[in-house]
Write an enzyme that holds these catalytic residues in place. Structure first.
Site, short mmCIF file in Angstrom:
data_model
loop_
_atom_site.label_atom_id
_atom_site.label_comp_id
_atom_site.label_asym_id
_atom_site.label_seq_id
_atom_site.Cartn_x
_atom_site.Cartn_y
_atom_site.Cartn_z
N LYS A 92 0.67 -1.14 0.02
CA LYS A 92 0.05 0.19 -0.16
C LYS A 92 0.87 1.24 0.08
O LYS A 92 1.89 1.22 0.88
CB LYS A 92 -0.79 -0.19 1.29
CG LYS A 92 -1.43 1.23 1.66
CD LYS A 92 -2.70 1.55 0.47
CE LYS A 92 -3.28 2.73 0.60
NZ LYS A 92 -3.73 3.42 -0.50
N GLY A 136 -6.80 8.34 -1.56
CA GLY A 136 -5.99 9.38 -1.08
C GLY A 136 -4.85 9.15 -0.36
O GLY A 136 -4.81 9.79 0.89
N CYS A 138 0.18 9.30 -8.16
CA CYS A 138 -1.13 9.04 -7.41
C CYS A 138 -1.93 10.48 -7.74
O CYS A 138 -1.72 11.43 -7.50
CB CYS A 138 -1.01 8.95 -5.92
SG CYS A 138 -2.55 8.92 -5.17
N ASN A 149 -0.32 4.00 -13.70
CA ASN A 149 -0.98 4.24 -12.75
C ASN A 149 -2.45 4.59 -13.37
O ASN A 149 -2.73 4.51 -14.53
CB ASN A 149 -0.49 5.50 -11.77
CG ASN A 149 -0.85 5.41 -10.44
OD1 ASN A 149 -2.22 5.09 -10.08
ND2 ASN A 149 -0.09 5.68 -9.56
N GLY A 195 -8.77 -1.11 -14.16
CA GLY A 195 -9.80 -2.21 -14.57
C GLY A 195 -9.31 -2.43 -16.05
O GLY A 195 -8.70 -1.57 -16.84
#
Ligand SMILES: Cc1cc2nc3c(=O)[nH]c(=O)nc-3n(C[C@H](O)[C@H](O)[C@H](O)COP(=O)(O)OP(=O)(O)OC[C@H]3O[C@@H](n4cnc5c(N)ncnc54)[C@H](O)[C@@H]3O)c2cc1C
Ligand code: FES
Lengths: 303, 256
Positions: free
Chosen positions: A45, A72, A129, A191, A216
């Site tokens: 993670k 987040g 991210c 990402n 996905g």
């Protein structure tokens, strides 16, 4: 048994299937279903030097053939990870990759230094991210930003360094080259793609963060294209990800140029999917007389 | 242990319009399941599994029961399955209710929040009082089964078409007033939960609530299913799937 092992930046993976950061926790959840040593590796993670609360819920929405998430980077911090999760992970898993994010260069350096002193096998720099206001993808969208973080972290650690790229850019090869020049040992991509969904009854976004990252099967062709572009642009190995859910997908993205794969969203649909992909790749190798996966990496013959 | 696999549907029933009951043959998950836990059920052709509470556990027969309402496309797909086909289930997940031994308890359910409470009534029988709220007559489900378990069952409907008219908190106050209740367990829409929690605070009775949130993995890995909680004065996001879905009410910040 075929030899499915792959080597990336000097690190040996028993097979090329790695759990993608953010979808597998720190390995502790899926041990209730199967030994996590079946996977080639686990990307943990995303972690930051200080613990992070994350975004308000809802943080997930379904999309055609995919999902949007806006977690987040909720995490317990690098030191918490090293203390609570890493010992078990090292014992039970194969290659352990620490995925690192930060708001400032100093955050990245502090995290990398702490991890350098630990026994994680590799560091994956998350400069992509899309769900945090400061940092995250803001580093990954310009070649200068990507180069600066890579350079700083490269100095802070001697661990093998993977840089995870965002697809939310005009030309991903420019970023890939910039991080290669600053000493990245490998790339991982892609990402999530920035997306949004709106509830037509309430006229409100489904995600409380308004936008989120798309992953996905919906993004798979984009991932194949970008891996291909970068394979041709850089000389460092690429770990391919983005919507891989079957062994055929894994072979396809390897033909594009990936030497290993990460799986994420597919695990939500079927927690056993990484194991099915590993078995499928093994059968494919056997049936096609492939001795080493390196024989197929990048071997797509373009028109 | 979690189990993930395809389990045959041995009974399918329609309980009300758009509300279905499935019983599946699932020895191993049934053996470990506790009231209040849930399953992630795969919806054919959709990426995400749907979280559905375990409504019934029969350890002798090795079966699990789910009762769910068609809300959107995924539950519609699940509802199209028939007896003889199988349900792709990941279970049992999360923490169930903590049922105090040999003490009087009250369960409060609203609408499709009623099914997870049936398992408590099954365990506690006459010690359990069930207060069940529904929008109207046509939405009532499982009432007779609570009674068959020996639980006193009080019905409320929004329009008064059956039972008491109005909120579940009116009969709840009457029961709590007697001072015999060791714990309250509730599941239903958030406004109902908030009202129940307030009432329990007033009567100083510990309350457990079962929460809902959109989920990815169902096993604690993706941290998408968060709800704001507070412990030792510190606020943080808990995972509904792994830290819940049943929480002690005083830990939950409903407006977070
Ligand atoms: C722990 C838990 C237990 C539950 N138990 C039951 C039950 O026993 N019976 C029952 O009828 N319903 C139950 N629900 C609610 C049920 O999960 C939703 O109604 C269902 O997911 C809606 O899916 P859909 O495909 O019909 O809707 P869509 O709107 O098509 O779903 C889109 C996405 O949003 C998610 N979603 C939408 N509404 C909810 C919701 N209220 N909670 C969580 N996710 C949601 C879906 O899972 C899916 O990922 C439970 C939810 C949770 C979290
Ligand atoms: S749904 Fe993944 S952590 Fe709860």
């Amino acid at each position: 048994m075929v030899d499915m092992s792959v080597r990336i930046a000097g690190v040996e993976f028993p097979n090329p299937v790695i759990a993608a950061s953010g979808t597998y926790g720190n390995g502790e959840c899926y041990t209730e279903l199967y030994p996590i040593s079946k996977l080639g590796g686990i990307s943990c993670k995303g972690m930051t030097i200080e613990p992070k609360l994350g975004n308000p819920p809802p943080r997930i929405a379904e999309t055609p053939s995919g999902i949007l998430n806006s977690v987040g980077l909720q995490n317990i911090g690098v030191h918490g990870f090293i203390e609570y999760y890493l010992p078990t992970l090292k014992e039970e898993g194969n290659v352990i990759i620490a995925n690192v994010a930060g708001a400032t260069i100093d955050d990245y350096i502090a995290a990398a230094e702490a991890l350098d002193a630990s026994n994680v096998d590799m560091i994956e720099l998350n400069i992509s991210c899309p769900n945090v206001k400061a940092g995250g993808a803001t580093w990954g969208v310009t070649p200068e930003g990507a180069a600066d973080v890579t350079k700083a972290v490269r100095r802070a650690t001697s661990k093998p360094l993977i840089v995870k790229l965002t697809p939310n850019v005009t030309d991903i090869t420019v970023i890939a080259k910039a991080v290669e020049a600053e000493g990245a040992d490998a790339l991982s991509m892609i990402n999530t793609l920035l997306g949004m969904r709106i509830d037509i009854r309430t006229r409100r976004p489904i995600l409380k963060n308004n936008t989120g990252g798309l992953s996905g099967p919906a993004v798979f062709p984009v991932a194949v294209r970008m891996v291909r572009q970068c394979y041709k642009a850089v000389n460092i190995p690429i770990i391919g990800m983005g919507g891989i859910s079957t062994w055929e997908d894994a072979i396809e993205i390897m033909l594009a140029g990936a030497c290993a794969v990460q799986m994420g969203t597919a695990i939500f649909t079927d927690p056993y999917s990484p194991l099915k992909v590993i078995d499928g790749i093994a059968d494919y190798m056997e049936q096609n007389g492939i001795k080493s996966l390196s024989e197929i990496v990048g071997q797509c013959q373009e028109w | 242990m979690y189990y993930c696999g395809k389990y045959p549907i041995i009974e399918k029933k329609t309980l009300a319009k758009g509300v279905y009951s499935y019983i599946i043959d699932a020895d191993e998950p049934a053996d470990e399941a506790q009231p209040g836990q849930f399953a992630m059920i795969s919806a054919p052709n959709y990426t995400l599994r749907r979280p559905i509470s375990i409504c019934g556990i029969d350890k002798e027969r090795g079966t699990l029961r789910f009762v769910f309402e068609v809300r959107g496309k995924g539950t519609e797909e699940i509802a199209s399955l028939t007896e003889g086909e199988s349900l792709d289930v990941l279970a049992p997940l999360g923490n169930g209710f903590r049922i105090p031994d040999g003490k009087k308890i009250v369960v409060v359910g609203g609408g499709i929040g009623v099914p997870p409470l049936l398992g408590i009534s099954r365990c506690s029988g006459e010690l359990c009082t069930a207060i069940l709220g529904f929008r109207d007559y046509s939405k009532i489900i499982l009432e007779d089964e609570f009674r068959e378990n020996g639980s006193e069952t009080i019905l409320c409907t929004d329009d008064g078409s059956v039972g008491q008219k109005g909120l579940v908190t009116f009969p709840l106050a009457e029961v709590l007033e007697k001072g015999e209740t060791a714990a309250v367990m509730a599941c239903g829409p958030t406004p109902m939960l908030k009202a129940v929690v307030k009432m329990c605070e007033l009567y100083k009775v510990p309350c457990q609530v079962s929460l809902e949130q959109r989920m990815g993995c169902g096993v604690g890995a993706c941290v998408t299913c968060s709800c704001l909680t507070v412990r030792n004065g510190k606020e943080f996001y808990s995972r509904v799937c792994k830290d819940g879905p049943v929480f002690n009410a005083e830990e939950v910040k409903f407006d977070g």
